[in-house]
Write an enzyme that holds these catalytic residues in place. Structure first.
Site, mmCIF file in Angstrom:
data_model
loop_
_atom_site.group_PDB
_atom_site.id
_atom_site.type_symbol
_atom_site.label_atom_id
_atom_site.label_comp_id
_atom_site.label_asym_id
_atom_site.label_seq_id
_atom_site.Cartn_x
_atom_site.Cartn_y
_atom_site.Cartn_z
ATOM 1 N N THR A 139 -10.719 -5.865 1.484
ATOM 2 C CA THR A 139 -10.587 -6.280 2.892
ATOM 3 C C THR A 139 -9.360 -5.669 3.553
ATOM 4 O O THR A 139 -9.150 -5.858 4.747
ATOM 5 C CB THR A 139 -10.496 -7.810 3.003
ATOM 6 N N LYS B 240 4.566 -14.851 1.875
ATOM 7 C CA LYS B 240 5.193 -13.861 1.003
ATOM 8 C C LYS B 240 6.077 -12.955 1.875
ATOM 9 O O LYS B 240 5.723 -12.671 3.013
ATOM 10 C CB LYS B 240 4.121 -13.017 0.303
ATOM 11 N N SER C 293 -3.123 -16.502 -2.123
ATOM 12 C CA SER C 293 -3.257 -15.573 -1.004
ATOM 13 C C SER C 293 -2.701 -16.152 0.287
ATOM 14 O O SER C 293 -2.790 -17.354 0.530
ATOM 15 C CB SER C 293 -4.743 -15.229 -0.807
ATOM 16 N N ALA C 294 -2.144 -15.271 1.123
ATOM 17 C CA ALA C 294 -1.648 -15.686 2.435
ATOM 18 C C ALA C 294 -2.794 -15.907 3.407
ATOM 19 O O ALA C 294 -2.617 -16.518 4.462
ATOM 20 C CB ALA C 294 -0.698 -14.622 2.990
ATOM 21 N N GLU D 281 -1.103 -8.239 -7.709
ATOM 22 C CA GLU D 281 -0.808 -8.007 -6.293
ATOM 23 C C GLU D 281 -0.970 -6.540 -5.929
ATOM 24 O O GLU D 281 -0.808 -5.667 -6.780
ATOM 25 C CB GLU D 281 0.629 -8.431 -5.986
ATOM 26 N N ASP D 282 -1.257 -6.285 -4.651
ATOM 27 C CA ASP D 282 -1.337 -4.890 -4.185
ATOM 28 C C ASP D 282 -0.292 -4.595 -3.123
ATOM 29 O O ASP D 282 -0.283 -3.506 -2.560
ATOM 30 C CB ASP D 282 -2.729 -4.585 -3.624
ATOM 31 N N LYS E 91 0.794 -5.771 4.288
ATOM 32 C CA LYS E 91 -0.038 -6.308 3.211
ATOM 33 C C LYS E 91 0.626 -7.534 2.584
ATOM 34 O O LYS E 91 1.801 -7.505 2.235
ATOM 35 C CB LYS E 91 -0.292 -5.240 2.143
ATOM 36 N N ASP F 291 -3.973 -12.276 -6.023
ATOM 37 C CA ASP F 291 -4.012 -12.134 -4.578
ATOM 38 C C ASP F 291 -5.466 -11.821 -4.213
ATOM 39 O O ASP F 291 -6.282 -11.502 -5.086
ATOM 40 C CB ASP F 291 -3.073 -10.997 -4.152
ATOM 41 N N LEU F 292 -5.799 -11.891 -2.934
ATOM 42 C CA LEU F 292 -7.179 -11.633 -2.510
ATOM 43 C C LEU F 292 -7.364 -10.229 -1.942
ATOM 44 O O LEU F 292 -8.017 -9.379 -2.550
ATOM 45 C CB LEU F 292 -7.591 -12.672 -1.458
ATOM 46 N N ASP F 293 -6.765 -9.996 -0.783
ATOM 47 C CA ASP F 293 -6.959 -8.717 -0.086
ATOM 48 C C ASP F 293 -6.407 -7.544 -0.889
ATOM 49 O O ASP F 293 -5.228 -7.522 -1.232
ATOM 50 C CB ASP F 293 -6.260 -8.754 1.280
#
Length: 212
Positions: free
Chosen positions: A17, A145, A114-115, A169-170, A45, A9-11
């Site tokens: 971010t 997601k 990522s979304a 993932e976070d 998130k 995932d990104l954020d």
């Protein structure tokens, strides 16, 4: 087919971010006369912009016209992007660069799942765009997601069986998506929030050379 693939995932996983999203959504919520708490923000998130705004409206008990909805979503993204514009490699979270280097040293392919529709721009800003073999973002999929679509598409593009993919993932939604896809879920953050993940670590510095 490669025997194993890694999807990030990104954020909140690669770059910090998440705080930008919170500030932007908090401003939107304030306009709706609703207080967005850090606890409620956890539920946003990994969730798409449209679904996040719908959640806030539901929590606030409000209904707005479509043109107003579109205006708020657009303004939220513009405010968020004002933070993104200032991003540098300093925004990369601890240990992630070393971990990607470890995967590449072992010839494992890596993907972004990522979304965020801003994912490619963010990766370029922090200098990580070329590190990913595959990038699947909000522009590539139609379902957000906790639907597993983003991870299933990433696995397919990596050429790896879904059961052989490891997802980092976070968010609760992201962990749910990874589990639904039948992948190995690794949570980054609070074990109580990410209780459904197969593994949970505070950050990548705690993972070190673990290849799962």
């Amino acid at each position: 087919m490669k025997n194993k693939g890694y999807i990030f995932d990104l954020d909140g996983v690669i770059v910090d971010t998440a705080r930008f999203h919170f500030l932007a959504w908090k401003r939107t919520a304030d306009e709706l006369a609703f207080e967005l708490t850090p606890e409620l923000n956890e539920k946003l998130k990994g969730v798409s912009r449209v679904d996040s705004l719908n959640k806030i409206l539901n929590w606030a008990g409000k209904s707005i016209p479509q043109d107003e909805f579109e205006r708020l979503a657009k303004e939220k993204n513009e405010y968020y992007l004002s933070f993104v514009e200032q991003m540098t490699s300093a925004d990369i979270l601890p240990g992630i660069v070393e971990y990607i280097e470890l995967l590449k040293a072992n010839d494992f392919p890596v993907a972004l799942g990522s979304a965020s529709k801003n994912a490619p721009e963010i990766l370029k800003k922090v200098g990580l765009f070329k590190e990913f073999d595959v990038i699947v973002d909000g522009n590539s999929v139609t379902k957000a997601k906790p639907d597993p679509e983003v991870f299933l598409v990433a696995a397919e593009e990596l050429g790896v069986k879904k059961t052989n993919c490891v997802v980092f993932e976070d968010s609760e939604a992201g962990i749910e998506a990874a589990n639904s896809a039948g992948m190995i879920s690794v949570g980054l953050g609070d074990p109580e929030v990410l209780k459904d993940a197969k593994y949970v670590f505070a950050d990548f510095t705690k993972i070190q050379d673990n290849l799962f």
